[in-house]
Scaffold this motif. Structure first.
Motif, PDB file in Angstrom:
ATOM      1  N   ASN A 381      45.274  37.287  46.828  1.00 26.40           N
ATOM      2  CA  ASN A 381      44.301  36.813  45.866  1.00 26.40           C
ATOM      3  C   ASN A 381      43.576  37.867  45.312  1.00 26.40           C
ATOM      4  OD1 ASN A 381      45.456  34.308  45.882  1.00 26.40           O
ATOM      5  ND2 ASN A 381      43.560  33.340  46.919  1.00 26.40           N
ATOM      6  N   ALA A 382      42.888  38.596  46.016  1.00 24.33           N
ATOM      7  CA  ALA A 382      41.720  39.556  45.518  1.00 24.33           C
ATOM      8  C   ALA A 382      42.606  40.793  44.750  1.00 24.33           C
ATOM      9  CB  ALA A 382      41.003  40.116  46.539  1.00 24.33           C
ATOM     10  N   ILE A 383      43.656  41.186  45.182  1.00 23.95           N
ATOM     11  CA  ILE A 383      44.459  41.939  44.534  1.00 23.95           C
ATOM     12  C   ILE A 383      45.066  41.422  43.160  1.00 23.95           C
ATOM     13  CG2 ILE A 383      46.474  43.829  44.654  1.00 23.95           C
ATOM     14  CD1 ILE A 383      45.673  44.060  47.698  1.00 23.95           C
ATOM     15  N   LYS A 384      45.463  40.563  43.212  1.00 23.27           N
ATOM     16  CA  LYS A 384      46.508  39.639  42.280  1.00 23.27           C
ATOM     17  C   LYS A 384      45.231  39.372  41.118  1.00 23.27           C
ATOM     18  CE  LYS A 384      47.843  35.642  43.128  1.00 23.27           C
ATOM     19  NZ  LYS A 384      48.759  34.660  43.577  1.00 23.27           N
ATOM     20  N   PHE A 385      44.077  39.156  41.346  1.00 21.03           N
ATOM     21  CA  PHE A 385      43.401  38.691  40.169  1.00 21.03           C
ATOM     22  C   PHE A 385      42.215  39.806  39.627  1.00 21.03           C
ATOM     23  CE2 PHE A 385      44.393  34.567  42.100  1.00 21.03           C
ATOM     24  CZ  PHE A 385      44.912  33.808  40.914  1.00 21.03           C
ATOM     25  N   SER A 386      42.303  41.124  40.376  1.00 23.11           N
ATOM     26  CA  SER A 386      41.316  42.179  39.992  1.00 23.11           C
ATOM     27  C   SER A 386      41.799  42.945  38.793  1.00 23.11           C
ATOM     28  CB  SER A 386      41.310  43.040  41.164  1.00 23.11           C
ATOM     29  OG  SER A 386      40.255  42.524  42.216  1.00 23.11           O
ATOM     30  N   GLY A 427      36.638  35.752  38.315  1.00 19.91           N
ATOM     31  CA  GLY A 427      36.060  34.738  39.201  1.00 19.91           C
ATOM     32  C   GLY A 427      36.552  33.266  38.940  1.00 19.91           C
ATOM     33  N   MET A 428      35.747  32.296  39.322  1.00 17.22           N
ATOM     34  CA  MET A 428      36.140  30.917  39.113  1.00 17.22           C
ATOM     35  C   MET A 428      34.744  30.219  38.539  1.00 17.22           C
ATOM     36  SD  MET A 428      38.493  30.065  42.515  1.00 17.22           S
ATOM     37  CE  MET A 428      39.222  28.769  41.860  1.00 17.22           C
ATOM     38  N   ASN A 429      35.090  29.019  37.801  1.00 18.60           N
ATOM     39  CA  ASN A 429      33.926  28.310  37.449  1.00 18.60           C
ATOM     40  C   ASN A 429      33.747  27.379  38.453  1.00 18.60           C
ATOM     41  OD1 ASN A 429      35.537  26.050  37.164  1.00 18.60           O
ATOM     42  ND2 ASN A 429      35.840  26.898  34.948  1.00 18.60           N
ATOM     43  N   PHE A 440      48.342  23.230  45.657  1.00 10.68           N
ATOM     44  CA  PHE A 440      48.896  23.466  44.547  1.00 10.68           C
ATOM     45  C   PHE A 440      48.003  23.721  43.258  1.00 10.68           C
ATOM     46  CE2 PHE A 440      52.378  21.126  46.775  1.00 10.68           C
ATOM     47  CZ  PHE A 440      53.215  21.999  46.684  1.00 10.68           C
ATOM     48  N   PHE A 441      46.723  23.843  43.484  1.00  5.69           N
ATOM     49  CA  PHE A 441      45.586  23.841  42.550  1.00  5.69           C
ATOM     50  C   PHE A 441      45.557  25.237  42.113  1.00  5.69           C
ATOM     51  CE2 PHE A 441      41.825  25.215  40.771  1.00  5.69           C
ATOM     52  CZ  PHE A 441      41.296  24.651  39.840  1.00  5.69           C
ATOM     53  N   ARG A 442      45.891  25.387  40.735  1.00  5.43           N
ATOM     54  CA  ARG A 442      45.709  26.768  40.047  1.00  5.43           C
ATOM     55  C   ARG A 442      44.891  26.685  38.929  1.00  5.43           C
ATOM     56  NH1 ARG A 442      50.378  30.433  39.295  1.00  5.43           N
ATOM     57  NH2 ARG A 442      48.965  31.739  40.474  1.00  5.43           N
ATOM     58  N   ALA A 443      43.979  27.308  39.005  1.00  6.07           N
ATOM     59  CA  ALA A 443      42.974  27.320  37.648  1.00  6.07           C
ATOM     60  C   ALA A 443      43.911  27.932  36.443  1.00  6.07           C
ATOM     61  CB  ALA A 443      41.893  28.282  37.845  1.00  6.07           C
ATOM     62  N   GLU A 444      43.227  27.133  35.086  1.00  3.98           N
ATOM     63  CA  GLU A 444      44.014  27.307  33.940  1.00  3.98           C
ATOM     64  C   GLU A 444      44.263  28.864  33.615  1.00  3.98           C
ATOM     65  OE1 GLU A 444      46.146  25.656  31.864  1.00  3.98           O
ATOM     66  OE2 GLU A 444      44.711  24.265  32.814  1.00  3.98           O
ATOM     67  N   PRO A 450      51.654  35.256  39.162  1.00  2.00           N
ATOM     68  CA  PRO A 450      52.721  34.473  40.084  1.00  2.00           C
ATOM     69  C   PRO A 450      51.846  33.751  41.312  1.00  2.00           C
ATOM     70  CG  PRO A 450      52.529  36.919  40.672  1.00  2.00           C
ATOM     71  CD  PRO A 450      51.812  36.662  39.424  1.00  2.00           C
ATOM     72  N   GLY A 451      52.596  32.604  41.876  1.00  2.00           N
ATOM     73  CA  GLY A 451      51.776  32.135  42.970  1.00  2.00           C
ATOM     74  C   GLY A 451      52.119  30.605  42.647  1.00  2.00           C
ATOM     75  N   SER A 452      51.725  29.766  43.975  1.00  2.00           N
ATOM     76  CA  SER A 452      51.963  28.275  43.895  1.00  2.00           C
ATOM     77  C   SER A 452      50.844  27.620  44.276  1.00  2.00           C
ATOM     78  CB  SER A 452      53.088  27.975  44.792  1.00  2.00           C
ATOM     79  OG  SER A 452      52.993  28.637  46.027  1.00  2.00           O
ATOM     80  N   GLY A 453      49.621  28.208  44.260  1.00  2.00           N
ATOM     81  CA  GLY A 453      48.388  27.547  44.604  1.00  2.00           C
ATOM     82  C   GLY A 453      48.384  26.877  46.115  1.00  2.00           C
ATOM     83  N   LEU A 454      49.106  27.596  46.907  1.00  2.00           N
ATOM     84  CA  LEU A 454      48.903  27.179  48.160  1.00  2.00           C
ATOM     85  C   LEU A 454      48.318  28.018  49.283  1.00  2.00           C
ATOM     86  CD1 LEU A 454      52.491  25.838  48.822  1.00  2.00           C
ATOM     87  CD2 LEU A 454      50.746  24.328  48.630  1.00  2.00           C
ATOM     88  N   GLY A 455      47.954  29.271  48.812  1.00  2.00           N
ATOM     89  CA  GLY A 455      47.222  30.282  49.427  1.00  2.00           C
ATOM     90  C   GLY A 455      45.846  29.693  50.332  1.00  2.00           C
ATOM     91  N   LEU A 456      44.990  29.004  49.389  1.00  2.00           N
ATOM     92  CA  LEU A 456      43.733  28.768  49.685  1.00  2.00           C
ATOM     93  C   LEU A 456      43.675  27.573  50.554  1.00  2.00           C
ATOM     94  CD1 LEU A 456      41.399  29.634  46.743  1.00  2.00           C
ATOM     95  CD2 LEU A 456      41.584  30.882  48.967  1.00  2.00           C
ATOM     96  N   SER A 457      44.732  26.754  50.330  1.00  2.00           N
ATOM     97  CA  SER A 457      44.761  25.572  51.251  1.00  2.00           C
ATOM     98  C   SER A 457      44.923  25.778  52.333  1.00  2.00           C
ATOM     99  CB  SER A 457      46.161  24.636  50.656  1.00  2.00           C
ATOM    100  OG  SER A 457      45.890  24.578  49.253  1.00  2.00           O
TER     101      SER A 457
END
Ligand SMILES: Nc1ncnc2c1ncn2[C@@H]1O[C@H](COP(=O)(O)OP(=O)(O)OP(=O)(O)O)[C@@H](O)[C@H]1O
Ligand SMILES: [Mg+2]
Lengths: 505, 228
Positions: A381-386, A427-429, A440-444, A450-457
């Motif tokens: 995640n960190a690499i993906k969103f940085s 970051g995230m609000n 499956f949650f992914r912020a707008e 890429p991703g499916s929102g399962l990493g943090l779950s």
């Protein structure tokens, strides 16, 4: 659908319910806990009353006997003195005298000469049972119209004369009647108490179990939000356990619901995409190459779907708690160093620098593979969103126990370990942070990564498996994700298993 | 190589069979546990590919246990639709040599089959050095030379290169590298392995005229020595 499935299950349940008491009935016929309790209580009380009265009986007859024997001995001594002064006639007179003055009519005497003739006394003749001299006998004798127990002792006198001094001990019969009567009364009262007790106890039991049963049946009928009220009584222990169990069932059900929703919504998208691609290629591809590209893409989509399934299954497995079997004592230092080494290259490739802030950590009781996976997800995640040219920080340090008065004494044994991954991305609000761990949650703003929102779950599930805590905080800029992993009781037990401590859980 | 394939699903079986034959292997097949066990015991194979779940009472693990019970050490690759870590551990504990979960890419299966077959051949005395073409690795001093020129590698890069060299001429997949070189069993989303391989290439290939580490599209990597 639910109605289709429930009848066989209910039947199975009833069969089991019937089978169990069957086995029990063969052993003990009474099934009411209240009556059993009262019965046990009554039997116990009866046994103790009997024991107690027997002891009274035994000690008072003993006392009586001692008393009688002492009396016989002194009386005989007195009488022998009379012989010394006046021989047989004086003794005979003394005996007659005593008999006359004996109001209780409990003294027994016999004086015979060498030919066995009776000279004085109230015994009709020499009892055959008395053979030894200077020896106490307890015999039943007939007096007037009744038989009564009596204590005797025979004495030699000079010139072949013999004397018996005895004492009627019918007092003992009296005592035994009293005690028997007491015992009977005791039994009656105990029976009454036991029946009353049984009723009270049964009522008590019923009331205690009733609240649990009501909740359980409400839950069985589908109302999962019903909980047992705590009353402060002993059943609270059961109530709390059942409530916790219900909470867990609720959570699991919630999970199932979430997953089915997710499957409905989120898996449809890639499946639709794959299908459309194949269909379009089927109808409009003009060259084998075009067809090949379409198939290739569809395979990619299918692999993506497989990945989602794998992740979902893994999360479900972890949440079911079945993976604690793989827990071992493990070295987090090594794990972190290896993970950092693996991801450092990717970070650099993405134009990021990975900064390490790790102090030596104590061993942790946990599942190494799961923690690797969790950490990998965070670093992914960190690499993906940085944004390029920013810094990632992987830090880990022991967390001291809360400085309460008790723990302050137990010098600085850490309560757990904080592992965090921080980036300088968007970051995230706060609203998104709250939902981040949902499947499956992914912020707008993450829609075009890429991703499916399962990493943090999965990270959340792994953390819960370790009884830890996952926290996301805004780091301005960026996001800081922290895993708190407690150094659990088990871990400490394993670490120094020479010291045997009680395990409260 | 002579390979036995025991798999009940006809689609998967014919797919794997065709692929293995195209790769030049000689394949026998069985669609149930009984026949599979019969062949596995009666014939001599280089590799056995076993589906875990088979119809008819004898499943893959039973066959595997029977074989191992008879001191038959033919390498066995288990195929399974169960990806649970415990199942994997069970399979490996029963004597399996590798484990591939369905669905799989054929390239992954083939790479693993060939790696296993290779392993079966040279488990003789432990070597102290490896040489492929102009590349040589000293396993004791951890020194790497190519064309006589020394190459400095990090410990992990050395292990990566060692693995590639040991499987020279064979395709190795990213998952294989992650499992065998790093001992990780998860599926990273980012291209971690690619980055490590490209770093290795910087040191092993870039300074020289010819490359020996090649990318195989849709599969993984292959180390091919320069002079054949
Ligand atoms: N480091 C981060 N910075 C900013 N947003 C983040 C970060 N980590 C997670 N998020 C947000 O939380 C969402 C959920 O993250 P999660 O890891 O669960 O899913 P994902 O990364 O989108 O997909 P997956 O991990 O399954 O490939 C992300 O989509 C993103 O919106
Ligand atoms: Mg993620």
């Amino acid at each position: 659908m639910a109605e289709d499935r429930s009848p066989p299950r209910r039947r199975w349940f009833r069969r089991r319910q019937e089978k169990q008491p069957d086995a029990r009935r063969r052993r003990w016929p009474i099934r009411s806990a209240g009556i059993n309790f009262a019965l046990g209580y009554g039997v116990l009380f009866l046994i103790s009353a009997t024991l107690f009265l027997s002891f009274i009986w035994w000690s008072s007859t003993n006392l009586l006997n001692q008393h009688v024997r002492a009396f016989i001995e002194t009386d005989a001594q007195e009488l022998q003195k009379r012989w010394v002064y006046g021989g047989a006639p004086a003794l005979g007179d003394a005996i007659t005298d005593r008999l006359e003055q004996n109001i209780d009519d409990d003294a027994l005497y016999l004086l015979i000469d060498r030919h066995g003739r009776r000279l004085a006394g109230n015994l009709p003749g020499w009892p055959v049972a008395i053979k030894k001299m200077n020896h106490f006998y307890e015999l039943s004798i007939r007096r007037y119209t009744f038989t009564t127990p009596a204590e005797f002792k025979a004495y030699h006198l000079p010139h072949g004369f013999k004397m018996i001094v005895g004492h009627d001990i019918r007092g003992r019969t009296l005592l035994s009647t009293v005690i028997t009567r007491t015992l009977i009364w005791c039994a009656v009262m105990i029976a009454l108490l036991a029946v009353g007790g049984a009723l009270v106890v049964r009522d008590l039991f019923r009331r205690m179990v009733g609240s649990i049963a009501r909740t359980a049946s409400a839950v069985a009928n589908g109302d999962l939000n019903h909980r047992i009220a705590l009353t402060g009584s002993e059943t609270d222990l059961v109530a709390e356990t059942v409530n916790t169990m219900l909470d867990r069932i609720n959570r699991l059900m919630e999970g199932v619901r979430q997953v089915s929703n997710a499957i409905a919504h989120d898996l449809r998208t890639p499946i639709t995409r794959a299908r459309n691609q194949l269909e379009e290629a089927l109808f409009s591809a003009t060259s084998p190459d075009e067809l090949r590209t379409a198939v290739d893409k569809a395979i990619g989509d299918l692999d993506h779907i497989t990945g989602i399934f794998e992740a979902l299954l893994r999360i479900a497995q972890i949440e079911a708690g079945s993976r604690r079997s793989a827990f071992t004592m493990m070295d987090l230092n090594q794990l972190l160093a290896n993970m950092a080494e693996l991801y450092e290259a990717s970070a650099e490739d993405a134009g990021l620098s990975l900064h390490l802030d790790i102090v030596p950590l104590p061993p942790l009781f946990g599942d190494e593979r799961m923690l690797q996976q969790a950490l990998a997800n965070l670093l992914d995640n960190a690499i993906k969103f940085s944004p390029p040219n920013s810094t990632l920080t992987l830090s880990a340090h022991p967390v001291p126990a809360m400085p309460t008065p008790e723990t302050a004494a137990a010098e600085g044994t850490p309560a757990g370990i904080d592992i965090s991954v921080q980036d300088q991305g968007p970051g995230m609000n706060d609203a998104d942070i709250l939902r981040a761990h949902e499947r499956f949650f992914r912020a707008e703003s993450a829609r075009n990564t890429p991703g499916s929102g399962l990493g943090l779950s999965l990270v959340q599930a792994v953390t819960s498996l370790h009884h830890g805590r996952l926290t996301l905080t805004q780091a301005h800029p960026g996001l800081k994700v922290t895993l708190f992993l407690p150094l659990t009781q088990e871990a400490e037990q394993n670490a120094r298993h020479t010291i045997s401590t009680e395990n409260p859980s | 190589m002579r390979i036995l394939l025991v798999e009940d699903d006809p689609t998967v079986r014919s797919f794997v069979l065709k692929g293995l034959k195209e790769a030049g292997h000689n394949v026998d097949q069985a669609d149930n546990g009984k026949d599979g066990l019969y062949l596995a015991i009666g014939e001599k194979y280089d590799i056995i590919i076993l589906d875990r779940m088979l119809p008819g009472g004898i499943d893959g693990l039973n066959i595997l246990e029977t074989l191992r019970g008879q001191k038959n050490n033919t390498p066995v690759l288990l195929l399974s639709a169960l990806s649970d870590v415990d199942d994997r551990v069970d399979g490996l504990r029963a004597g399996g040599d590798d484990y591939v979960t369905k669905p799989f890419a054929f390239s992954e299966l083939l790479a693993r089959v060939e790696a296993l077959g290779r392993r079966g051949h040279n488990d003789s005395a432990p070597e102290t050095s490896l040489t492929v073409g102009d590349l040589s690795l000293d396993l004791l001093s951890r020194e790497v030379r190519r064309n006589g020129q020394k190459i400095d590698l990090q410990p992990r890069e050395f292990r990566l290169l060692e693995f590639l060299v040991r499987h020279a001429g064979q395709v190795v997949t990213r998952t294989m590298l992650l499992e065998k070189v790093w001992d990780y069993h998860f599926d990273p989303q980012t291209n971690v392995i690619d980055v490590h391989v490209s770093r290795l290439r910087q040191k092993v290939d870039k300074p020289f005229e010819t490359a020996i580490i090649h990318t195989v599209r849709n599969a993984g990597y292959i180390l091919r020595p320069t002079q054949d």
